[in-house]
Design a protein around this motif. Structure first.
Motif, PDB file in Angstrom:
ATOM      1  N   GLN A 228       0.799  -0.946   0.154  1.00 17.62           N
ATOM      2  CA  GLN A 228      -0.077  -0.076  -0.051  1.00 17.62           C
ATOM      3  C   GLN A 228       0.865   1.174  -0.108  1.00 17.62           C
ATOM      4  O   GLN A 228       0.529   2.302  -0.692  1.00 17.62           O
ATOM      5  CB  GLN A 228      -0.970  -0.202   1.229  1.00 17.62           C
ATOM      6  CG  GLN A 228      -1.760   1.168   1.195  1.00 17.62           C
ATOM      7  CD  GLN A 228      -2.921   1.291  -0.108  1.00 17.62           C
ATOM      8  OE1 GLN A 228      -3.366  -0.032  -0.325  1.00 17.62           O
ATOM      9  NE2 GLN A 228      -2.989   2.436  -0.599  1.00 17.62           N
ATOM     10  N   MET A 229       2.084   1.090   0.850  1.00 18.87           N
ATOM     11  CA  MET A 229       2.910   2.461   0.796  1.00 18.87           C
ATOM     12  C   MET A 229       3.718   2.712  -0.628  1.00 18.87           C
ATOM     13  O   MET A 229       3.663   3.739  -1.011  1.00 18.87           O
ATOM     14  CB  MET A 229       3.838   2.316   1.841  1.00 18.87           C
ATOM     15  CG  MET A 229       3.557   2.570   3.272  1.00 18.87           C
ATOM     16  SD  MET A 229       4.643   2.617   4.547  1.00 18.87           S
ATOM     17  CE  MET A 229       5.114   1.024   4.613  1.00 18.87           C
ATOM     18  N   ARG A 230       3.838   1.653  -1.360  1.00 20.73           N
ATOM     19  CA  ARG A 230       4.621   1.662  -2.469  1.00 20.73           C
ATOM     20  C   ARG A 230       3.586   2.327  -3.644  1.00 20.73           C
ATOM     21  O   ARG A 230       3.738   3.279  -4.550  1.00 20.73           O
ATOM     22  CB  ARG A 230       4.732   0.506  -2.997  1.00 20.73           C
ATOM     23  CG  ARG A 230       6.444  -0.212  -2.519  1.00 20.73           C
ATOM     24  CD  ARG A 230       6.729  -1.421  -3.248  1.00 20.73           C
ATOM     25  NE  ARG A 230       7.852  -1.982  -2.527  1.00 20.73           N
ATOM     26  CZ  ARG A 230       8.900  -1.813  -2.481  1.00 20.73           C
ATOM     27  NH1 ARG A 230       9.549  -0.895  -3.259  1.00 20.73           N
ATOM     28  NH2 ARG A 230       9.851  -2.546  -1.640  1.00 20.73           N
ATOM     29  N   ARG A 231       2.105   1.984  -3.363  1.00 24.00           N
ATOM     30  CA  ARG A 231       1.008   2.516  -4.315  1.00 24.00           C
ATOM     31  C   ARG A 231       1.035   3.915  -4.076  1.00 24.00           C
ATOM     32  O   ARG A 231       0.848   4.781  -4.927  1.00 24.00           O
ATOM     33  CB  ARG A 231      -0.191   1.616  -4.009  1.00 24.00           C
ATOM     34  CG  ARG A 231      -0.444   0.370  -4.983  1.00 24.00           C
ATOM     35  CD  ARG A 231      -1.752  -0.221  -4.956  1.00 24.00           C
ATOM     36  NE  ARG A 231      -1.670  -1.473  -4.675  1.00 24.00           N
ATOM     37  CZ  ARG A 231      -1.771  -2.301  -3.583  1.00 24.00           C
ATOM     38  NH1 ARG A 231      -2.222  -1.395  -2.331  1.00 24.00           N
ATOM     39  NH2 ARG A 231      -1.725  -3.476  -3.401  1.00 24.00           N
ATOM     40  N   ASP A 232       0.765   4.041  -2.695  1.00 23.50           N
ATOM     41  CA  ASP A 232       0.804   5.514  -2.501  1.00 23.50           C
ATOM     42  C   ASP A 232       1.741   6.498  -2.747  1.00 23.50           C
ATOM     43  O   ASP A 232       1.939   7.755  -3.364  1.00 23.50           O
ATOM     44  CB  ASP A 232       0.673   5.735  -1.041  1.00 23.50           C
ATOM     45  CG  ASP A 232      -0.470   5.035  -0.286  1.00 23.50           C
ATOM     46  OD1 ASP A 232      -1.667   4.846  -1.302  1.00 23.50           O
ATOM     47  OD2 ASP A 232      -0.847   4.995   0.851  1.00 23.50           O
ATOM     48  N   MET A 233       3.100   6.030  -2.532  1.00 18.77           N
ATOM     49  CA  MET A 233       4.088   6.883  -3.425  1.00 18.77           C
ATOM     50  C   MET A 233       4.291   6.903  -4.574  1.00 18.77           C
ATOM     51  O   MET A 233       4.605   7.949  -5.256  1.00 18.77           O
ATOM     52  CB  MET A 233       5.645   6.077  -2.702  1.00 18.77           C
ATOM     53  CG  MET A 233       5.776   6.169  -1.311  1.00 18.77           C
ATOM     54  SD  MET A 233       7.360   5.394  -0.411  1.00 18.77           S
ATOM     55  CE  MET A 233       8.203   5.090  -1.786  1.00 18.77           C
ATOM     56  N   PHE A 234       3.871   5.902  -5.411  1.00 23.42           N
ATOM     57  CA  PHE A 234       3.943   5.919  -6.974  1.00 23.42           C
ATOM     58  C   PHE A 234       2.942   6.840  -7.135  1.00 23.42           C
ATOM     59  O   PHE A 234       3.109   7.854  -8.122  1.00 23.42           O
ATOM     60  CB  PHE A 234       3.559   4.654  -7.409  1.00 23.42           C
ATOM     61  CG  PHE A 234       3.621   4.415  -8.897  1.00 23.42           C
ATOM     62  CD1 PHE A 234       4.925   4.511  -9.499  1.00 23.42           C
ATOM     63  CD2 PHE A 234       2.574   4.753  -9.534  1.00 23.42           C
ATOM     64  CE1 PHE A 234       4.802   4.693 -10.953  1.00 23.42           C
ATOM     65  CE2 PHE A 234       2.522   4.565 -11.021  1.00 23.42           C
ATOM     66  CZ  PHE A 234       3.652   4.452 -11.557  1.00 23.42           C
ATOM     67  N   GLU A 235       1.915   7.045  -6.629  1.00 22.34           N
ATOM     68  CA  GLU A 235       0.775   8.032  -7.102  1.00 22.34           C
ATOM     69  C   GLU A 235       1.288   9.429  -6.720  1.00 22.34           C
ATOM     70  O   GLU A 235       0.802  10.372  -7.608  1.00 22.34           O
ATOM     71  CB  GLU A 235      -0.644   7.789  -6.239  1.00 22.34           C
ATOM     72  CG  GLU A 235      -1.232   6.321  -6.991  1.00 22.34           C
ATOM     73  CD  GLU A 235      -2.620   6.125  -5.936  1.00 22.34           C
ATOM     74  OE1 GLU A 235      -2.908   6.762  -5.024  1.00 22.34           O
ATOM     75  OE2 GLU A 235      -3.300   5.231  -5.946  1.00 22.34           O
TER      76      GLU A 235
END
Length: 96
Positions: free
Chosen positions: A28-35
């Motif tokens: 989830q943190m990777r998704r948030d950072m990518f966004e």
């Protein structure tokens, strides 16, 4: 003897669930950072090296996920250990 069996069951459960929770949090943190990075202006990437950005993202994410995984795990194990020791020592004192 029973203490060690219960302790090993708790350790297995905490470690397994902790790793599952850690992997889900990291995803989830990777998704948030990518966004977030997708929304940054091009000038940000002109001013900052891509390698440094990637390094910060990777290393910081690993540190945060390790803390989030092992912090509650250690807190729970320590809390239960103190509570059990307190109860055990209290019963020893009452028996005398």
């Amino acid at each position: 003897m029973i203490n060690y069996f219960i302790r090993s069951l708790f350790r297995y459960f905490v470690q397994y669930q902790g790793h599952v929770m850690g992997v889900k949090m990291q995803a989830q943190m990777r998704r948030d950072m990518f966004e977030h990075i997708e929304k940054l202006p091009y000038s940000f990437f002109d001013k900052n090296d891509t390698g440094k950005i990637m390094s910060r993202m990777t290393n910081d994410l690993i540190d945060i996920s390790e803390f989030a995984h092992h912090g509650p795990e250690n807190l729970i194990i320590s809390g239960v250990s103190v509570l059990v020791a307190f109860i055990y020592l209290g019963t020893i004192n009452c028996l005398q």
